[in-house]
Design a protein around this motif. Structure first.
Motif, PDB file in Angstrom:
ATOM      1  N   ASN A  16       0.868  -1.103  -0.004  1.00  0.00           N
ATOM      2  CA  ASN A  16      -0.135  -0.138   0.049  1.00  0.00           C
ATOM      3  C   ASN A  16       0.823   1.154  -0.099  1.00  0.00           C
ATOM      4  O   ASN A  16       1.828   1.571   0.915  1.00  0.00           O
ATOM      5  CB  ASN A  16      -0.954  -0.135   1.205  1.00  0.00           C
ATOM      6  CG  ASN A  16      -1.771   1.405   1.329  1.00  0.00           C
ATOM      7  OD1 ASN A  16      -2.756   1.617   0.664  1.00  0.00           O
ATOM      8  ND2 ASN A  16      -1.283   2.416   2.313  1.00  0.00           N
ATOM      9  N   GLU A  17       0.877   1.919  -1.148  1.00  0.00           N
ATOM     10  CA  GLU A  17       1.462   3.436  -1.352  1.00  0.00           C
ATOM     11  C   GLU A  17       2.916   3.367  -0.820  1.00  0.00           C
ATOM     12  O   GLU A  17       3.436   4.480  -0.752  1.00  0.00           O
ATOM     13  CB  GLU A  17       0.664   4.159  -0.393  1.00  0.00           C
ATOM     14  CG  GLU A  17      -0.751   4.429  -0.656  1.00  0.00           C
ATOM     15  CD  GLU A  17      -1.487   5.484   0.322  1.00  0.00           C
ATOM     16  OE1 GLU A  17      -0.795   5.965   1.211  1.00  0.00           O
ATOM     17  OE2 GLU A  17      -2.767   5.745  -0.058  1.00  0.00           O
TER      18      GLU A  17
ATOM     19  N   TRP B 135      -1.808   8.572  -8.105  1.00  0.00           N
ATOM     20  CA  TRP B 135      -2.736   9.440  -7.387  1.00  0.00           C
ATOM     21  C   TRP B 135      -3.451  10.559  -8.369  1.00  0.00           C
ATOM     22  O   TRP B 135      -4.613  10.994  -7.979  1.00  0.00           O
ATOM     23  CB  TRP B 135      -1.967  10.129  -6.437  1.00  0.00           C
ATOM     24  CG  TRP B 135      -1.974   9.569  -5.099  1.00  0.00           C
ATOM     25  CD1 TRP B 135      -2.838   9.598  -4.184  1.00  0.00           C
ATOM     26  CD2 TRP B 135      -0.856   8.789  -4.580  1.00  0.00           C
ATOM     27  NE1 TRP B 135      -2.312   8.986  -2.887  1.00  0.00           N
ATOM     28  CE2 TRP B 135      -1.198   8.253  -3.343  1.00  0.00           C
ATOM     29  CE3 TRP B 135       0.230   8.325  -5.084  1.00  0.00           C
ATOM     30  CZ2 TRP B 135      -0.418   7.539  -2.796  1.00  0.00           C
ATOM     31  CZ3 TRP B 135       1.126   7.429  -4.373  1.00  0.00           C
ATOM     32  CH2 TRP B 135       0.842   6.861  -3.220  1.00  0.00           C
TER      33      TRP B 135
ATOM     34  N   HIS C 227      -5.593   6.107  -5.902  1.00  0.00           N
ATOM     35  CA  HIS C 227      -6.136   6.586  -4.982  1.00  0.00           C
ATOM     36  C   HIS C 227      -6.399   8.059  -4.929  1.00  0.00           C
ATOM     37  O   HIS C 227      -5.653   8.935  -5.196  1.00  0.00           O
ATOM     38  CB  HIS C 227      -4.826   6.522  -3.591  1.00  0.00           C
ATOM     39  CG  HIS C 227      -4.695   5.159  -3.197  1.00  0.00           C
ATOM     40  ND1 HIS C 227      -3.784   4.665  -2.245  1.00  0.00           N
ATOM     41  CD2 HIS C 227      -5.301   3.755  -3.715  1.00  0.00           C
ATOM     42  CE1 HIS C 227      -3.898   3.356  -2.045  1.00  0.00           C
ATOM     43  NE2 HIS C 227      -4.843   2.691  -3.051  1.00  0.00           N
TER      44      HIS C 227
ATOM     45  N   GLU D 294      -8.879   3.649  -3.619  1.00  0.00           N
ATOM     46  CA  GLU D 294      -9.029   4.387  -2.094  1.00  0.00           C
ATOM     47  C   GLU D 294      -9.552   5.814  -2.354  1.00  0.00           C
ATOM     48  O   GLU D 294      -9.057   6.393  -3.367  1.00  0.00           O
ATOM     49  CB  GLU D 294      -7.564   4.500  -1.492  1.00  0.00           C
ATOM     50  CG  GLU D 294      -7.279   3.373  -0.621  1.00  0.00           C
ATOM     51  CD  GLU D 294      -6.243   3.934   0.467  1.00  0.00           C
ATOM     52  OE1 GLU D 294      -6.070   5.059   0.690  1.00  0.00           O
ATOM     53  OE2 GLU D 294      -5.364   2.964   0.663  1.00  0.00           O
TER      54      GLU D 294
ATOM     55  N   TRP E  37     -12.504   4.399   1.328  1.00  0.00           N
ATOM     56  CA  TRP E  37     -11.851   4.001   2.460  1.00  0.00           C
ATOM     57  C   TRP E  37     -12.602   4.790   3.629  1.00  0.00           C
ATOM     58  O   TRP E  37     -13.022   5.961   3.711  1.00  0.00           O
ATOM     59  CB  TRP E  37     -10.426   4.870   2.464  1.00  0.00           C
ATOM     60  CG  TRP E  37      -9.744   4.397   3.599  1.00  0.00           C
ATOM     61  CD1 TRP E  37      -9.835   5.439   4.838  1.00  0.00           C
ATOM     62  CD2 TRP E  37      -8.688   3.698   3.899  1.00  0.00           C
ATOM     63  NE1 TRP E  37      -8.788   4.737   5.670  1.00  0.00           N
ATOM     64  CE2 TRP E  37      -8.318   3.735   5.319  1.00  0.00           C
ATOM     65  CE3 TRP E  37      -8.392   2.422   3.209  1.00  0.00           C
ATOM     66  CZ2 TRP E  37      -7.511   2.573   5.716  1.00  0.00           C
ATOM     67  CZ3 TRP E  37      -7.435   1.593   3.611  1.00  0.00           C
ATOM     68  CH2 TRP E  37      -6.900   1.794   4.873  1.00  0.00           C
TER      69      TRP E  37
END
Length: 659
Positions: A416-417, A475, A484, A508, A598
């Protein structure tokens, strides 16, 4: 194979003390101390601060047992620990038999020589992860930056749930304990480590190949027996010393296919496997799943295709259901039922948490909830030295083999990220090449481990990610990969900003709200029922979060006149934000083919992005999700010059509509 469970009541004490309290195993240190009255409720007020000493101490968990005669008589005996959290030394009758250093691995320690007739003492000594992380950091040749969400420095250097050190929605509670099955296993011919299946679908039939992986202490002969769909197949097995793999195939005519929620039923077939005096039973769903990731007129698609049908994935992100591990499983059924009630067909198990217990995935199978599964890395940079890579390889191979037979598992994702994190820290911005190489080395190791353990599913490098080998900005680039989108909450933009992008798959996005008054009263004294009070501020872990909620009121509403009204309006505001995004992206099909907001749940009572409060109470968002995620929806959208009317259907059959 004789086996003896060691679950039950053990004793717990500090390593430098003699007085003890009971601890239920499986279980954790904090829960035992709370039950014994040794610590206050960590969820109330600011008690979190007063229990931080627990994670800084060493703890001893032990019990005495009389070993079953059949186990004691076995030629080989292993102490099997499904989850030791985290740094543990294990002794039997005062003899050290092994150590553990990774929460996510299974540990098997040979203990035959240490056992004796009569009473035996099993002792597990847990070291402080907090201290170990600091010691490891001091030995690094160059810094490995860790997430600012953690209150425990350098937690990225230890293979433990990263959110145990706190997150921007979570309490810092450094869980310690034996949190899953622990038992003594006796065996003679071989030890059965894994059973997994591979499906080959063709018109009117499905060939299911069942593979048993065994470890044999000596060469010998056995027989693999598979029972599935009313058929029985037996295959002779010649075992060699060490690792063995034995397979048998069963053909199922006219198989009943497993479908995601809303697209069909979830039939599960009973599978029974026996070899070397050991048996495994489980239920499997038959289905195909593909990730369609191909160039198109927009960029590169991201579509999950199940049984040949493209699925619009509707769901939310999953975090551990309780900060106290002993309580977690009790929440699962209610939370997953709530997801199904809101027409969700996918959840994402987030990489800062943990691999859940077997029952969790069985529940997802039964409910038709696909699982996007991160591997357990989040928001930090990580080591990439040979020892660390070997450790995580063993972790991933074990977990993927353990879980691969669940029909719910849709995809394995590397982290994640962590790609984004390359640009977050001064060290990685200054020496980007060094950290990119380290991330790539780790990610390649993770991908190789997944390919070895489960070649039937896609390995997606990271979330968000534009695709394998692509380090571009996921992003903000909405033409490929998963996105996200945080420009609304973290960027402070209005809710209309959701309509400025069309992600291929949004894994997300979110907006915060306060819990209900009923939940707030469980942690906040009456005299502090004010969003700026110490208790309310302590239960807001995102910096400036309460201010953001309050400021957004001024854009869309009049200011609420009281505390209860403020809580209520925050939930309405949250629901409005997510509704705008989901409805726009659903009507953008097939460009966008998934929205996972989220987050679904909380791990303690807190202001957060969740749609379900700690304890299971639905926020307004979840009630709205039940509407905006229903298969057929009608939308009226105000544009600059007109009102657009839309009907959206992502169900399995055509639907009639009149606008």
């Amino acid at each position: 194979m004789p086996s003896q469970s060691l679950a039950g009541q053990w004793t717990l004490r500090q390593a430098d003390a003699t007085d003890s309290v009971p601890i239920a195993i499986p279980g954790d240190v904090h829960s035992a101390l709370l039950a014994a009255g040794r610590i206050p409720d960590p969820y109330h007020g600011a008690n979190e601060r007063d229990i931080q000493w627990v994670g800084a101490r060493e703890w001893i968990v032990e019990r005495t047992i009389e070993v079953d005669a059949a186990v004691l008589a076995a030629p080989e005996v292993a102490l099997t620990c499904a989850c030791l959290d985290t740094l543990a030394e294990i002794s039997v009758n005062g003899q050290v038999v092994g150590s553990a250093h990774n929460q996510h691995r299974i540990w098997r320690f040979p203990v035959k020589s240490a056992l004796k007739p009569g009473v035996n003492r099993i002792t597990v000594r847990f070291a402080s992860v907090e201290r170990a992380a600091a010691a490891r950091a001091a030995q690094l040749a160059h810094p490995v930056p860790y997430s600012g969400n953690n209150t425990i420095p350098h937690l990225n250097l230890v293979r433990k749930a990263q959110c145990h050190g706190g997150w921007d929605w979570g309490i810092s509670l450094m869980a310690i304990g034996i949190t899953d099955d622990i038992r003594l296993d006796g065996y003679a011919a071989a030890r059965l480590d894994y059973v997994h299946t591979t499906q080959s679908h063709r018109p009117g039939a499905c060939d299911v190949t069942v593979t048993a992986e065994l470890h044999a202490p000596a060469a010998g002969r056995s027989e693999l027996v598979v029972e599935l769909a009313g058929k029985r197949v037996a295959v002779p097995a010649a075992l060699v010393v060490g690792a063995n793999s034995v397979s048998a195939t069963v053909t199922i005519a006219q198989p009943r296919l497993w479908w995601p929620n809303g697209h069909g039923e979830q039939p599960l077939y009973d599978l029974r496997v026996a070899i070397a005096d050991q048996r495994v039973e489980r239920r499997i769903g038959l289905r195909t799943i593909e990730l369609i990731n191909r160039p198109d007129d927009v960029g590169i698609s991201m579509v999950f295709r199940v049984n040949g049908r493209d699925i619009f994935c509707k769901g939310a992100n999953w975090i551990p259901s309780d900060a106290l591990p002993a309580r977690q499983e009790a929440h699962w059924a209610g939370l997953l039922d709530s997801a199904v009630s809101a027409h969700m067909n996918m959840i994402r198990v987030w990489g800062g948490g943990q691999f859940e217990g077997d029952a969790f995935y069985r529940m997802c199978d039964e409910r038709g909830l696909l699982v996007w599964h991160d591997l357990m890395f989040a928001c930090s940079l990580y080591p990439a030295d040979p020892a660390f890579l070997a450790d995580v390889r063993a972790e991933v191979v074990h977990q993927v083999k353990r879980l691969r037979d669940h029909a719910c598992i849709a995809l394995w994702c590397g982290d994640n990220e962590c790609v984004g994190a390359l640009g977050w820290y001064p060290e990685s911005r200054k020496s980007r090449d060094r950290y990119v190489i380290a991330w790539d080395r780790l990610n390649q190791a993770l991908g190789a481990a997944v390919a070895e353990a489960d070649p039937t599913r896609v390995f997606w490098p990271s979330s968000p990610c534009s695709g394998p080998g692509d380090f571009s900005d996921a992003w903000h680039d909405d033409t490929k990969g998963d996105m996200h989108y945080w420009d609304v909450w973290h960027g402070g933009k209005g809710f209309d900003a959701y309509r400025s992008v069309r992600p291929r798959f949004c894994s997300e996005f979110g907006y915060q709200s306060f819990p209900s008054l009923e939940t707030v009263r469980t942690y906040c004294p009456d005299e502090q029922l004010n969003i700026t009070s110490p208790a309310m501020e302590h239960h807001q872990k995102n910096a400036g979060g309460n201010t953001k909620i309050n400021e957004m009121f001024a854009r869309y509403f009049r200011m609420p006149v009281g505390f209860a009204e403020t809580l209520w309006l925050s939930q309405l505001q949250q629901a409005l934000a997510i509704k705008i995004g989901v409805e726009y992206w659903r009507r953008s099909m097939p460009v966008c083919m998934g929205t996972l907001y989220w987050q679904l749940n909380d791990n303690w009572p807190v202001a957060s992005w969740s749609s379900i409060e700690y304890g299971g109470r639905w926020k307004q968002l979840h009630h709205h999700a039940r509407r905006f995620y229903q298969p057929v929806i009608a939308l009226a959208v105000q544009t600059e010059r007109e009102v657009e009317l839309w009907a959206v259907n992502d169900g399995p059959a055509p639907a009639a509509a009149r606008l």
